[in-house]
Design a protein around this motif. Structure first.
Motif, PDB file in Angstrom:
ATOM      1  N   TYR A 150      78.530  54.673  44.017  1.00  0.00           N
ATOM      2  CA  TYR A 150      77.423  53.810  44.446  1.00  0.00           C
ATOM      3  C   TYR A 150      77.939  52.415  44.773  1.00  0.00           C
TER       4      TYR A 150
ATOM      5  N   TRP B  99      72.129  65.444  46.367  1.00  0.00           N
ATOM      6  CA  TRP B  99      71.793  65.121  47.752  1.00  0.00           C
ATOM      7  C   TRP B  99      72.685  64.001  48.290  1.00  0.00           C
ATOM      8  N   SER B 100      72.892  62.977  47.475  1.00  0.00           N
ATOM      9  CA  SER B 100      73.658  61.811  47.923  1.00  0.00           C
ATOM     10  C   SER B 100      75.132  62.128  48.096  1.00  0.00           C
TER      11      SER B 100
ATOM     12  N   SER C 105      68.942  63.802  43.098  1.00  0.00           N
ATOM     13  CA  SER C 105      69.370  62.703  43.962  1.00  0.00           C
ATOM     14  C   SER C 105      70.889  62.611  44.063  1.00  0.00           C
TER      15      SER C 105
ATOM     16  N   PHE D 264      76.955  57.031  50.248  1.00  0.00           N
ATOM     17  CA  PHE D 264      76.411  57.484  48.969  1.00  0.00           C
ATOM     18  C   PHE D 264      75.353  56.495  48.482  1.00  0.00           C
ATOM     19  N   ARG D 265      75.660  55.204  48.571  1.00  0.00           N
ATOM     20  CA  ARG D 265      74.715  54.187  48.111  1.00  0.00           C
ATOM     21  C   ARG D 265      73.428  54.231  48.933  1.00  0.00           C
ATOM     22  N   GLU D 266      73.556  54.379  50.233  1.00  0.00           N
ATOM     23  CA  GLU D 266      72.370  54.422  51.080  1.00  0.00           C
ATOM     24  C   GLU D 266      71.477  55.610  50.727  1.00  0.00           C
ATOM     25  N   ALA D 267      72.093  56.767  50.473  1.00  0.00           N
ATOM     26  CA  ALA D 267      71.318  57.947  50.121  1.00  0.00           C
ATOM     27  C   ALA D 267      70.643  57.781  48.763  1.00  0.00           C
ATOM     28  N   MET D 268      71.367  57.232  47.783  1.00  0.00           N
ATOM     29  CA  MET D 268      70.790  57.022  46.462  1.00  0.00           C
ATOM     30  C   MET D 268      69.647  56.007  46.524  1.00  0.00           C
TER      31      MET D 268
ATOM     32  N   GLU E 245      75.382  63.711  51.434  1.00  0.00           N
ATOM     33  CA  GLU E 245      75.307  62.711  52.493  1.00  0.00           C
ATOM     34  C   GLU E 245      76.621  61.953  52.619  1.00  0.00           C
TER      35      GLU E 245
ATOM     36  N   ARG F 202      67.688  55.528  49.014  1.00  0.00           N
ATOM     37  CA  ARG F 202      66.548  56.234  49.618  1.00  0.00           C
ATOM     38  C   ARG F 202      65.829  57.070  48.556  1.00  0.00           C
ATOM     39  N   CYS F 203      66.598  57.743  47.731  1.00  0.00           N
ATOM     40  CA  CYS F 203      66.004  58.529  46.649  1.00  0.00           C
ATOM     41  C   CYS F 203      65.257  57.622  45.677  1.00  0.00           C
TER      42      CYS F 203
END
Length: 650
Positions: free
Chosen positions: A341, A395-396, A392, A347-351, A399, A353-354
């Motif tokens: 993160y 998923w991240s 999350s 990874f940070r962007e996906a987390m 991504e 978003r979650c």
């Protein structure tokens, strides 16, 4: 040997059945009379009170006659079958023939089953003849009724509808099918067997089964609700599910015929299954591949198909298949993924978003809860955080790999990880998936009794051999097994988990308590069955763009799971995790696969290393020991070698 012994269900009973058998087995009949509280012989032969047609009497009577006829065959020197199958109630006679239980234990099971079914709310059933299953389902989906299910698929041109009495008997239902060219025949029953109307019966019967010790099967048994073989052990959930699931007889017999089993013999009164087999021989169901007789349990058939089944994704031969793998409850810990993160933008962007979707629904930051530095070293076990956090992270990580230029050829989910796998494959949207796990977490927190889970480092046979160690605990999953090694998980009430761990410690068996406050994959979740299935029904399901390997079904998700997402959503958290069976069937050739472990703890990498050998190649993305940036780099290097694609990671 290709012989198949089949056993009929309700409707085959008749006055006078079993007379000679009762005379041959007086000791067993006497034991049956003591259990039942009435004369089994009088009921079957004379039926003086005219109750043989009533469910609570029909079921023990029909089971007894079928089982005794099989015993007589064996005692007379008859050859054993290659495989057995039973239609509805007849499945218990088939299980008896396969050694699941003794005669009296089976009789007690069907006695209780019959009693519960006889008390079910008023329902109805009707046969639809001369239409195939797809057309029956299509018409049903267009009707303005929600309480009717397809209960039996007996042959190409015969299905049985089951459901709410007034809906089955509604003039519009009969008219819809007769106008389509079918015969619509109401059946003389008082309850809606093999439909959602039996849900309460199913739940109560599950509690009864919890106290029964089942034996390993000696002969393959084809399950009604899957049309695939039972597992050799740990099959109680199939008996529970059978009560409200459809009987997939057409598919079962078609698969057996496709596998070369052409010698069918019926045990029990009448010849209804013999006639059905003849019809199926004329027009068998086209099956993609025959079922192995020691293979996986397939997904349950949907109670109400949403339309013609969509085919599962087609795969062609290629370089080793890259399989992304997602873990579930028990793999989480505080600060999981924090290093990525802080250092990996995708990874940070996906987390984030979650976390934004989580905060909109829950009012707090998911990332802040996960990365709480004050709790380092403590168990991360608050279900309101962990359910969403595990989804999350999986998923991240996906991504992040996509940003590096790597995508899976297939996905695999383990428990909660199945939801992540389904999302990555495109079967449901990211938003629906995260919403599902958040709402499920609230149900678990509010409605379920506290529980726990224990990971046991020993051969799974220990669970069967030493029931004293595991009394009251369910076998939640098996990850790998061998003669001297293995890993399985048990689940149940927290106090029993504590006691089992202490007992195992005294035996010198290593057991690790997982950071989980709930008894996943056990009866402790049964209080939320209906609500959990409703959450699944609310999801918009699409045909996945990738193969989805399911541990709960030990198979690739097929069209039946896609049209029965309510069943699937429930089975993911309630059914047993069969990672070992999945690896032994769908993923048994290590040269064909490269495994990418996207669990939070690197647990799959450990399973492969200790349970499956060096031929199984792969790498993990993160674990609880740190250096996750280096782990991700090594993973990308392995993927570069496999795929021939350069990573964007620098």
């Amino acid at each position: 040997m290709t012989s198949v012994y089949v056993f009929p269900g309700q409707g085959s009973q008749r006055k006078g059945m079993g007379k000679e058998l009762f005379e041959k087995y007086p000791d067993l009949v006497a034991r049956a009379d003591r259990l039942l509280g009435y004369s089994l012989r009088d009921l079957c032969v004379d039926d003086p009170d005219r109750v043989l047609h009533r469910t609570e009497y029909t079921q023990p009577a029909l089971y007894a006659v079928s089982a005794l006829q099989y015993l007589d065959h064996v005692d007379s020197g008859g050859a054993p079958p290659a495989v057995v199958a039973g239609h509805s109630l007849g499945e218990y006679s088939a299980l008896f023939a396969a050694g699941a239980f003794d005669f009296v234990t089976g009789l007690d099971l069907v006695r209780r089953r019959g009693e519960l079914m006889s008390r079910a709310p008023k329902g109805a059933m009707a046969a639809v003849v001369n239409l195939d299953q797809e057309r029956v389902a299509e018409i049903l989906a267009a009707l303005p009724y929600s309480g009717i299910d397809i209960a039996n698929i007996n042959s190409r041109g015969q299905c049985i509808l089951s459901g709410v009495h007034d809906e089955i008997h509604a003039p519009a239902v009969r008219a819809a099918y007769t106008e389509a060219g079918a015969r619509f025949v109401p059946l003389n029953v008082s309850a809606a067997f093999h439909s959602r109307c039996m849900a309460d019966v199913q739940d109560e019967f599950a509690r009864h089964l919890a106290g029964v010790a089942f034996r390993p099967l000696r002969i393959p048994v084809i399950a009604n609700c899957t049309a695939r073989p039972y597992p050799t052990t740990g099959y109680t959930d199939l008996l529970v599910r059978q009560i409200s699931s459809p009987v997939r007889w057409y598919e079962s017999v078609s698969r057996l015929l496709a596998s070369g089993h052409d010698d069918f013999r019926e045990f029990g009164p009448g010849d209804v299954l013999t006639k059905l087999t003849a019809k199926i021989r004329e027009e068998p169901l086209a099956v993609a591949e025959p079922s192995p007789l020691s293979g996986p349990v397939a997904p349950p058939h949907p109670s109400v198909p949403a339309g013609p089944p969509r085919p599962a994704p087609h795969r062609t031969a290629r370089r080793p298949e890259v399989v992304f793998m997602y873990g579930g409850q028990g793999t989480q810990y505080y600060r999981m993924g924090q290093e990525l993160y802080d250092t990996h933008p995708a990874f940070r962007e996906a987390m984030d978003r979650c976390s934004a979707q989580y905060e909109a629904a829950q009012g707090t930051s998911l990332v802040a809860a996960m990365h709480d530095g004050t709790r380092r070293g403590q168990d991360f076990d608050d279900i309101l955080h962990t359910h969403a956090a595990l989804y999350s992270v999986g998923w991240s990580l996906t991504e992040a790999l996509r940003a590096e230029g790597f995508r899976p050829d297939a996905v695999l989910g383990h428990s909660l990880g199945e939801y992540v796998a389904a999302t990555v494959a495109g079967a449901m949207s990211f938003e629906d998936g995260l919403d599902l796990v958040m709402k499920q977490a609230h149900l678990l927190e509010l409605r379920c009794r506290p529980g726990g889970m224990l990971s046991v480092l020993a051969p799974p046979s220990l669970y069967q051999r030493r029931r004293d160690l595991f009394a009251g605990l369910a076998l939640a999953g098996v990850n790998f097994h061998g003669e001297d090694t293995g890993n399985f998980v048990v689940s149940g009430e927290a106090e029993r988990v504590t006691e089992a761990r202490a007992a195992l410690d005294r035996e010198g068996v290593i057991a690790v308590r997982l950071p989980v406050r709930h008894g996943f994959h056990s009866s402790l979740l049964d209080d939320i069955r209906h609500e959990c299935r409703s959450l699944g029904r609310a999801v918009t399901v699409n045909s996945p763009g990738l193969p989805v390997y399911s541990c709960v079904y030990a198979a690739e998700l097929d069209a039946t799971a896609l049209t029965g997402w309510d069943d699937y959503a429930w089975d993911v958290v309630r059914g047993r995790v069969r990672f070992d069976e999945l690896m032994a069937t769908a993923l048994r050739d290590p040269a064909r696969h490269y495994f990418v472990d996207l669990s939070a703890s690197g647990s799959f990498a450990n399973f492969l290393k200790h349970g499956y050998g060096p031929g199984y190649r792969g790498a993990f993305a993160i674990n609880q020991f740190g250096n996750n940036a280096a782990s991700m780099r090594r993973l990308c290097e392995g993927l570069e070698e496999i795929t021939g694609r350069a990573s964007a990671l620098v």
